[in-house]
Design an enzyme around this catalytic site. Structure first.
Site, PDB file in Angstrom:
ATOM      1  CG  ASP A  10      60.947  90.785  45.039  1.00 41.85           C
ATOM      2  OD1 ASP A  10      61.372  90.805  46.213  1.00 41.85           O
ATOM      3  OD2 ASP A  10      61.480  91.433  44.114  1.00 41.85           O
ATOM      4  NE  ARG A  23      64.916  92.279  54.621  1.00 38.99           N
ATOM      5  CZ  ARG A  23      64.501  92.658  53.404  1.00 38.99           C
ATOM      6  NH1 ARG A  23      64.085  93.878  53.188  1.00 38.99           N
ATOM      7  NH2 ARG A  23      64.530  91.812  52.401  1.00 38.99           N
ATOM      8  CD  GLU A  57      72.253  85.632  41.983  1.00 43.85           C
ATOM      9  OE1 GLU A  57      71.080  85.225  42.134  1.00 43.85           O
ATOM     10  OE2 GLU A  57      73.060  85.079  41.212  1.00 43.85           O
ATOM     11  CG  ASN A  58      68.020  85.696  47.962  1.00 48.30           C
ATOM     12  OD1 ASN A  58      67.088  84.957  47.636  1.00 48.30           O
ATOM     13  ND2 ASN A  58      68.042  86.982  47.658  1.00 48.30           N
TER      14      ASN A  58
END
Ligand code: FPP
Length: 237
Positions: A10, A23, A57-58
């Site tokens: 993370d 990002r 969930e990504n």
């Protein structure tokens, strides 16, 4: 030494943001660290490394970021697999890969096939993976293959072969980088007795030295598996 390390990588986004970069630059640097940590684990004779690369969930992330991550996975599978193979690494991908496009699925199959007989360390990449999904898919497959067991009591040993990481021992050490102290639906079944290590270091900064710190912390802990301290130190059962 831990035999199996599982990592939630993370902090890529924050690493990039701090540098006023997009990002995806953090994810690219993240891939460099994946390579460094695989090499470091190999050198330390750690037999199994499992990395959480993309959770169920990504998919909720912005569409552009999801497609860039998919491109990155494809690129890595295309360009890094030969080197891993040369180093005798066995690569496995775990998760619900049916959701990915055909190109990625083919690259996954090719990488797994190429390295399947390698006898060195096993690197598992969890993609579109969730711990609850894993338990449910194992249960579903078990029931499908053993209709005669319907209504009877099912034991852990019945289910274990159907879990997606059935080939690996349970992790000794779990690491999460990036400061959050959560398991986030990763390997729920297998983490039952795993030592948990959380660090604020962002994944793109998590180098071999940071790995050694995590391993040192692990080695200072006493693993009792439900027994008392005296039983462990006295060697009694
Ligand atoms: C979490 O950082 C990271 C991800 C969701 C993706 C992880 C992917 C890689 C490290 C690169 C690809 C890896 C392989 C094995 C090919 P984040 O984006 O949630 O960071 P943030 O919390 O700072 O926003």
């Amino acid at each position: 030494m831990p035999q199996h390390i599982a990592i939630i990588m993370d902090g890529n986004g924050r690493w990039a943001k701090r540098r006023f970069m997009p990002r995806v630059a953090g994810h690219k640097r993240g891939v460099d660290m994946v390579k460094e940590i695989i090499r470091a684990c190999d050198a330390r004779k750690i037999g199994f490394l499992t990395l959480f690369a993309f959770s169920s969930e990504n998919w909720r992330r912005p569409k552009d970021e999801v497609s860039l991550l998919m491109e990155l996975f494809c690129f890595v599978l295309e360009h890094e697999i030969d080197q891993l193979h040369t180093r005798n690494v066995r690569l496995r991908v775990v998760g619900d890969i049916g959701a990915f496009d055909e190109k990625l699925r083919l690259l996954i199959a090719r990488a797994e096939n190429l390295t399947r007989h390698n006898s060195g360390m096993t690197v598992s990449i969890a993609v579109n993976y969730g711990g609850r999904w894993d338990i449910l898919q194992a249960m579903t497959r078990f029931m499908r293959e053993h209709p005669e067991r319907a209504g009877s009591e099912i034991g852990e040993a019945d289910l274990a072969p159907y879990l997606s990481l059935h080939y690996a021992p349970e992790p000794d050490l779990f690491i999460r980088t990036g400061g959050e102290q959560r398991i986030s639906n990763f390997m729920l079944w297998q983490l039952a007795y795993t030592e948990l290590y959380f660090t604020g270091t962002l994944w793109p900064d998590f180098d071999a030295g940071a790995l050694d710190e995590a391993i040192d912390s692990f080695r200072q802990r006493e693993r009792r598996f439900g027994r008392t301290s005296e039983q462990i130190s006295g060697g009694k059962s």
